[in-house]
Design a protein around this motif. Structure first.
Motif, PDB file in Angstrom:
ATOM      1  N   ILE A  20      80.382 -86.854  -7.222  1.00  0.00           N
ATOM      2  CA  ILE A  20      79.270 -87.562  -6.575  1.00  0.00           C
ATOM      3  C   ILE A  20      78.311 -88.071  -7.647  1.00  0.00           C
ATOM      4  CG2 ILE A  20      77.228 -87.279  -5.109  1.00  0.00           C
ATOM      5  CD1 ILE A  20      78.764 -85.154  -3.548  1.00  0.00           C
ATOM      6  N   GLN A  21      77.962 -89.346  -7.527  1.00  0.00           N
ATOM      7  CA  GLN A  21      77.006 -89.928  -8.476  1.00  0.00           C
ATOM      8  C   GLN A  21      75.777 -90.429  -7.738  1.00  0.00           C
ATOM      9  OE1 GLN A  21      78.420 -92.351 -11.579  1.00  0.00           O
ATOM     10  NE2 GLN A  21      80.560 -91.760 -11.360  1.00  0.00           N
ATOM     11  N   SER A  22      74.690 -90.509  -8.484  1.00  0.00           N
ATOM     12  CA  SER A  22      73.514 -91.192  -7.955  1.00  0.00           C
ATOM     13  C   SER A  22      72.818 -91.846  -9.133  1.00  0.00           C
ATOM     14  CB  SER A  22      72.585 -90.210  -7.239  1.00  0.00           C
ATOM     15  OG  SER A  22      71.491 -90.911  -6.679  1.00  0.00           O
ATOM     16  N   LEU A  41      68.252 -83.969  -8.406  1.00  0.00           N
ATOM     17  CA  LEU A  41      69.566 -84.482  -7.997  1.00  0.00           C
ATOM     18  C   LEU A  41      70.655 -83.457  -8.310  1.00  0.00           C
ATOM     19  CD1 LEU A  41      69.202 -88.192  -9.192  1.00  0.00           C
ATOM     20  CD2 LEU A  41      69.520 -87.432  -6.830  1.00  0.00           C
ATOM     21  N   CYS A  46      74.474 -83.412  -7.139  1.00  0.00           N
ATOM     22  CA  CYS A  46      74.926 -84.592  -7.884  1.00  0.00           C
ATOM     23  C   CYS A  46      75.775 -84.135  -9.082  1.00  0.00           C
ATOM     24  CB  CYS A  46      73.694 -85.359  -8.365  1.00  0.00           C
ATOM     25  SG  CYS A  46      74.056 -86.871  -9.256  1.00  0.00           S
ATOM     26  N   ASP A  47      76.879 -84.842  -9.346  1.00  0.00           N
ATOM     27  CA  ASP A  47      77.750 -84.462 -10.464  1.00  0.00           C
ATOM     28  C   ASP A  47      77.510 -85.299 -11.720  1.00  0.00           C
ATOM     29  OD1 ASP A  47      79.345 -82.522  -8.981  1.00  0.00           O
ATOM     30  OD2 ASP A  47      80.143 -84.250  -7.906  1.00  0.00           O
ATOM     31  N   ARG A 227      79.432 -93.316  -5.096  1.00  0.00           N
ATOM     32  CA  ARG A 227      77.977 -93.427  -5.057  1.00  0.00           C
ATOM     33  C   ARG A 227      77.580 -94.027  -3.718  1.00  0.00           C
ATOM     34  NH1 ARG A 227      73.368 -96.844  -7.376  1.00  0.00           N
ATOM     35  NH2 ARG A 227      71.671 -95.955  -6.179  1.00  0.00           N
ATOM     36  N   GLU A 237      70.972 -89.911  -1.023  1.00  0.00           N
ATOM     37  CA  GLU A 237      72.310 -90.406  -1.378  1.00  0.00           C
ATOM     38  C   GLU A 237      73.270 -89.229  -1.598  1.00  0.00           C
ATOM     39  OE1 GLU A 237      70.815 -94.464  -3.667  1.00  0.00           O
ATOM     40  OE2 GLU A 237      71.853 -92.933  -4.828  1.00  0.00           O
ATOM     41  N   ILE A 238      72.741 -88.173  -2.201  1.00  0.00           N
ATOM     42  CA  ILE A 238      73.587 -87.000  -2.459  1.00  0.00           C
ATOM     43  C   ILE A 238      73.967 -86.325  -1.143  1.00  0.00           C
ATOM     44  CG2 ILE A 238      73.731 -84.766  -3.643  1.00  0.00           C
ATOM     45  CD1 ILE A 238      73.505 -87.208  -5.498  1.00  0.00           C
ATOM     46  N   TYR A 239      72.974 -86.164  -0.261  1.00  0.00           N
ATOM     47  CA  TYR A 239      73.279 -85.515   1.032  1.00  0.00           C
ATOM     48  C   TYR A 239      74.331 -86.329   1.780  1.00  0.00           C
ATOM     49  CZ  TYR A 239      68.860 -83.108   0.054  1.00  0.00           C
ATOM     50  OH  TYR A 239      67.863 -82.385  -0.541  1.00  0.00           O
ATOM     51  N   LYS A 242      77.769 -85.982   0.124  1.00  0.00           N
ATOM     52  CA  LYS A 242      78.398 -84.680   0.410  1.00  0.00           C
ATOM     53  C   LYS A 242      78.963 -84.662   1.823  1.00  0.00           C
ATOM     54  CE  LYS A 242      76.022 -80.983  -1.228  1.00  0.00           C
ATOM     55  NZ  LYS A 242      74.785 -80.248  -1.618  1.00  0.00           N
TER      56      LYS A 242
END
Ligand code: SF4
Length: 345
Positions: A20-22, A41, A46-47, A227, A237-239, A242
Motif C-alpha cells: 500500500i502506498q500513499s 501513515l 502504509c508500506d 495507491r 487513502e490507507i484505510y 486496506k
C-alpha cells in the motif's frame, strides 16, 4: 508473474504481497510536518510513501526526512532531472519520473546511471492528463492504447541506458480507461504494476472509483502495489486501500465485519449496533469474520460463513458461531458477549 523490484526493502511484484502506498500533502521542505505525516501513515498501515519534489528546497529536505522515518521513500519528480539527481543523492528508495519528459537523452542517461549506482528503481507514471501530444493525435484522445504506448516509449529510453529496474503505472481519471490500460499493459509486459485511479474526488466517490478500478484489477490478478487517491487526509487513502485488499481477499489481517442491510423483519437498531461492533473491532487484530445481523430467524443462516456473530430480535438476541446458535442473550448484553467470545478465539 511480474518481475520483482525492491523499494527500500519492500518487494513489489514477483508474487510479493500487494503493498500500500500513499503520498504526503505537506510541503516537502517542511521536514517536521512531512515526517509527522509519514509516521501517521506508517502507523495506519502504509508500506511505501511518496513525496512531491517540486523544487530544490524539497529535494534537499529528503535526506533529513529519510533519516527520521522507517518507510521506504519515493521522490515524485516532473520534468527536472536535476531534482532527480539530488533526490537520489539524498538517499531516496525510488524515483517516479517519466524519462520522456526530462528533455534529452543525456539527462535520461544521468538519471538512469544514478539510479543504477544506488540500486533504486524508477516508476514510470503515465497519466492520462499529461499524455504526449503525438499520441493524443494518433489515437484521437486518451485511450488505453495511447497510455500503454506512452509507457513503452519511456521504458525504451531507459533501456537505451541499460536500465530495467522499472515499475509502471497508467492512471487516468476514468475508471474504465484505467482498467483497460492496465489490462493491456499486463498482456504486453511483465513489469510490476503500481495500480491506481487518479483524481477520483472526495472520499465517498473516490473510494468507489478506487474500489472498482483497483479492486477490479486485483481481482483479475493485475497489480503489485496500490495507491488510492482521495481529496482527503492521506490516512483515508490507507484505510480505503486496506479495505480494498481485504475485500478482494488479499489481506487477512484484522477482522472483517459483515452486516445485513436490514429489512422489514428487523426489530433492533442494527445500524447503531453494527457501528458499535465496528468501533470495538478496530482494536482487534485477529483475522476473523464477525457478523451483525438484523433478525434471529434468518441472520445466523445468512451469515453462516462468519466465524462469530450476533443477531438481534425483540429485546433478545442470539450469539452464534459458524451459523450455529450458541446462546440467547438479552439485547443490551449482546455486544459484550460477542467480544467475550471473540477473546476466546
Ligand atoms: S438477516 Fe434478517 S433482518 Fe437482516 S436482511 Fe436478512 S432477513 Fe432481514
Amino acid at each position: 508473474m511480474t518481475k520483482q523490484i525492491i523499494v527500500g526493502g519492500v518487494p513489489i511484484g514477483g508474487g510479493a504481497p500487494v503493498s500500500i502506498q500513499s503520498m504526503t500533502n505537506t510541503r516537502t521542505d517542511d521536514v517536521a510536518a512531512t515526517v509527522a505525516q509519514i509516521r501517521r501513515l506508517a502507523a495506519a498501515g502504509c508500506d511505501i510513501v511518496r513525496v512531491a519534489v517540486p523544487d530544490m528546497a524539497a529535494a534537499r529536505a529528503l535526506g533529513s526526512i529519510k533519516e527520521q522515518i522507517s518507510l521506504p521513500l519515493v521522490a515524485d519528480i516532473h520534468f527536472d532531472y536535476k531534482l532527480a539527481l539530488e533526490a537520489i543523492a539524498a538517499g531516496v528508495d525510488k524515483v517516479r519520473i517519466n524519462p520522456g519528459n526530462i528533455g534529452g537523452e543525456d539527462r535520461v542517461k544521468a538519471v538512469a546511471h544514478a539510479c543504477k549506482a544506488n540500486n533504486i528503481p524508477i516508476r514510470i507514471g503515465v497519466n492520462g492528463g499529461s499524455l504526449e501530444k503525438p499520441l493524443l493525435s494518433k489515437y484521437g484522445g486518451v485511450t488505453p492504447e495511447a497510455m500503454v504506448e506512452s509507457a513503452f516509449g519511456h521504458i525504451e529510453l531507459l533501456h537505451k541506458f541499460d536500465f530495467d529496474d522499472i515499475c509502471v503505472s497508467l492512471k487516468s481519471s476514468s475508471v474504465v480507461t484505467t482498467m483497460s490500460a492496465y489490462r493491456l499493459m499486463a498482456q504486453q509486459s511483465n513489469y510490476p504494476l503500481h495500480v491506481g485511479v487518479t483524481e477520483t474526488g472526495l472520499t465517498r466517490m473516490g473510494t468507489i472509483k478506487s474500489a472498482i478500478g483497483i479492486g477490479g484489477l486485483l481481482a483479475m490478478g493485475i497489480g503489485d502495489t496500490i495507491r488510492v487517491t482521495l481529496t482527503a487526509d492521506p490516512l483515508e487513502e490507507i484505510y480505503a486501500a486496506k479495505d480494498i485488499l481485504k475485500a478482494v481477499g488479499l489481506r487477512k489481517e484484522g477482522p472483517e465485519l459483515i452486516s445485513c442491510p436490514t429489512c422489514g423483519r428487523t426489530r433492533i437498531d442494527l445500524i447503531r449496533l453494527a457501528g458499535e461492533v465496528s468501533e470495538r473491532l478496530s482494536q482487534i487484530r485477529k483475522p476473523i469474520t464477525v457478523a451483525v445481523m438484523g433478525c434471529i430467524v434468518n441472520g445466523p443462516g445468512e451469515a453462516s460463513a462468519a466465524d462469530v456473530g450476533i443477531a438481534g430480535g425483540d429485546g433478545v438476541g442470539i450469539l452464534f458461531r459458524k451459523g450455529k446458535i450458541i446462546e440467547k442473550v438479552p439485547q443490551e448484553q449482546l455486544v459484550d458477549r460477542l467480544f467475550t467470545l471473540i477473546d476466546t478465539l
